[in-house]
Design an enzyme around this catalytic site. Structure first.
Site, short mmCIF file in Angstrom:
data_model
loop_
_atom_site.label_atom_id
_atom_site.label_comp_id
_atom_site.label_asym_id
_atom_site.label_seq_id
_atom_site.Cartn_x
_atom_site.Cartn_y
_atom_site.Cartn_z
N ASN A 48 0.84 -1.21 0.00
CA ASN A 48 0.00 0.00 0.00
C ASN A 48 0.87 1.25 0.00
O ASN A 48 0.64 2.20 -0.76
CB ASN A 48 -0.88 0.05 1.26
CG ASN A 48 -1.97 -1.00 1.27
OD1 ASN A 48 -2.31 -1.57 0.25
ND2 ASN A 48 -2.53 -1.23 2.45
N THR A 171 0.69 9.00 14.41
CA THR A 171 -0.50 9.45 13.69
C THR A 171 -1.72 9.30 14.59
O THR A 171 -1.80 8.38 15.41
CB THR A 171 -0.71 8.69 12.36
OG1 THR A 171 -0.96 7.31 12.64
CG2 THR A 171 0.49 8.82 11.44
N GLY A 173 -5.26 9.70 13.43
CA GLY A 173 -6.51 9.72 12.68
C GLY A 173 -6.90 11.14 12.30
O GLY A 173 -6.08 11.90 11.79
N ASP A 205 -1.29 3.86 5.76
CA ASP A 205 -0.34 3.50 4.70
C ASP A 205 -0.24 4.60 3.64
O ASP A 205 0.83 4.84 3.08
CB ASP A 205 -0.74 2.18 4.04
CG ASP A 205 -0.63 1.01 5.02
OD1 ASP A 205 0.15 1.11 5.98
OD2 ASP A 205 -1.33 0.01 4.81
N1 LIG Z 1 -11.03 11.33 9.61
C1 LIG Z 1 -9.90 11.83 9.10
N2 LIG Z 1 -9.86 13.09 8.64
C2 LIG Z 1 -8.74 13.63 8.13
N3 LIG Z 1 -7.58 12.95 8.03
C3 LIG Z 1 -7.54 11.67 8.46
C4 LIG Z 1 -8.70 11.05 9.03
N4 LIG Z 1 -8.35 9.79 9.38
C5 LIG Z 1 -7.06 9.65 9.04
N5 LIG Z 1 -6.55 10.78 8.51
C6 LIG Z 1 -5.18 11.01 8.01
O1 LIG Z 1 -4.54 9.73 7.91
C7 LIG Z 1 -3.40 9.67 8.79
C8 LIG Z 1 -3.27 8.27 9.36
O2 LIG Z 1 -4.46 7.92 10.03
P1 LIG Z 1 -4.47 6.93 11.28
O3 LIG Z 1 -3.72 7.53 12.41
O4 LIG Z 1 -5.90 6.57 11.52
O5 LIG Z 1 -3.61 5.71 10.72
P2 LIG Z 1 -3.84 4.15 10.93
O6 LIG Z 1 -4.46 3.96 12.25
O7 LIG Z 1 -2.53 3.48 10.68
O8 LIG Z 1 -4.88 3.87 9.78
P3 LIG Z 1 -5.39 2.48 9.22
O9 LIG Z 1 -4.95 1.41 10.19
O10 LIG Z 1 -6.87 2.69 9.14
O11 LIG Z 1 -4.74 2.41 7.90
C9 LIG Z 1 -3.65 10.73 9.83
O12 LIG Z 1 -2.42 11.16 10.41
C10 LIG Z 1 -4.34 11.81 9.00
O13 LIG Z 1 -3.39 12.52 8.24
#
Ligand SMILES: Nc1ncnc2c1ncn2[C@@H]1O[C@H](COP(=O)(O)OP(=O)(O)OP(=O)(O)O)[C@@H](O)[C@H]1O
Ligand SMILES: *[C@@H]1O[C@H](CO)[C@@H](O)[C@H](O)[C@H]1NC(C)=O
Ligand SMILES: *[C@@H]1O[C@H](CO)[C@@H](O)[C@H](O)[C@H]1NC(C)=O
Length: 258
Positions: A48, A171, A173, A205
């Site tokens: 990814n 990160t 979300g 990713d």
């Molecule tokens: N609801 C949202 N609105 C805006 N940006 C988001 C949102 N969710 C995720 N992002 C963007 O995506 C990045 C990574 O998200 P997250 O921290 O949820 O990663 P993750 O938990 O590894 O995701 P996943 O496991 O679902 O792939 C965040 O730092 C942000 O930039």
């Protein structure tokens, strides 16, 4: 799409075929139920990240192993369609296992994403990574600190700096992320823009892939600027459904990002 010359982003990581059945409920053991949709998707965290970096325009090379079967052949085709070098994609009779991914650019910068995380991660991963990027749950597994806010993420960052990381990104979300570095050991929250999220699968990713792209192709940008741009790209990916299917191409993004 594949450009000549050395790769700018090299990804070592997993590559999985997702077999997705949409049903109204889960079957019980041994039960056959009716589904209303079936599709095959390309997944795996390493792949990814590589796809997102390639779609933004980085010269990319994937190092992974797939099975000697039709899914493996299809995945290699998927890499090629996205302009990714498959010279180091092996095919084997054994099952592929995805444990962690490491992204390296031509200046041997190393970006490590500890997914899936294990509390007993080899400590050399902390000291050998230029950038250590994890999400909230990985941060908690590694440090024992539950992360629910940018403040918590800052605490995680300080612990990981003590373990030898040079720069940590957690990160968060919709909250974007927090960065902290040896050079500037004060946590900095870099928020993401407000968007209407449809499907956040694979956002992490997309973020890591974008990070690798900007670090490799725009080495003069500050890390904060790289993170701001990567937040933006990941926030675009959450506005469409699917994993790789939601990853934007450079041509569809605001050109002032590049
Ligand atoms: N609801 C949202 N609105 C805006 N940006 C988001 C949102 N969710 C995720 N992002 C963007 O995506 C990045 C990574 O998200 P997250 O921290 O949820 O990663 P993750 O938990 O590894 O995701 P996943 O496991 O679902 O792939 C965040 O730092 C942000 O930039
Ligand atoms: C963080 O990434 C892991 C994969 O290592 C995933 O299982 C988990 O759901 C993610 N956490 C959050 C909060 O999205
Ligand atoms: C990056 O900065 C260096 C030193 O300031 C400069 O020589 C180089 O041209 C810059 N590279 C890019 C791609 O802007």
């Amino acid at each position: 799409m594949a450009a000549a010359g050395p790769a700018e982003v090299v990804v070592v990581g997993s590559c999985m075929t997702d077999l997705v059945s949409l049903t109204t409920r889960l079957p019980k053991a041994g039960e056959t139920i009716h589904g209303h949709k079936f599709f095959i998707g390309f997944g795996g965290k390493g792949a990814n990240q590589c796809i997102q970096a390639a779609r933004l325009g980085a010269k990319t090379l994937m190092i992974c192993k797939v099975g000697k079967d039709s899914f493996g052949n299809d995945y290699i085709e998927n890499f090629k369609r996205n302009g990714i070098s498959t010279d180091f994609v092996g095919q084997t009779e054994d099952a592929a296992t995805g444990a962690a991914s490491i992204i390296v650019n031509s200046e041997v910068k190393t970006l490590f994403n500890p997914a899936p995380a294990h509390a007993e991660l080899d400590p050399q991963f902390y000291t050998h990574s230029d950038i250590f990027c994890c999400n909230e749950s990985e941060a908690e597994i590694l440090t024992g600190i539950p992360v629910g806010s940018p403040e918590d993420a800052g605490k995680v960052g300080l612990v990981l700096l003590e373990r030898g990381c040079k720069l940590v990104i957690v990160t968060l979300g919709a909250e974007g992320c927090v960065m902290i570095s040896v050079d500037e050991p004060i946590p900095k929250h870099v928020p993401a823009g407000k968007v209407r999220a449809v499907d956040t699968t694979g956002a992490g990713d997309s973020f890591v892939g974008a990070l690798a792209f900007f670090m490799a192709c725009y080495p003069n940008l500050s890390m904060e600027e790289v993170i701001r741009k990567s937040n933006f790209i990941a926030s675009v990916s959450v506005q469409a459904s699917g994993t790789q299917s939601s990853y934007p191409y450079r041509k569809d993004l605001p050109q002032d990002l590049f």
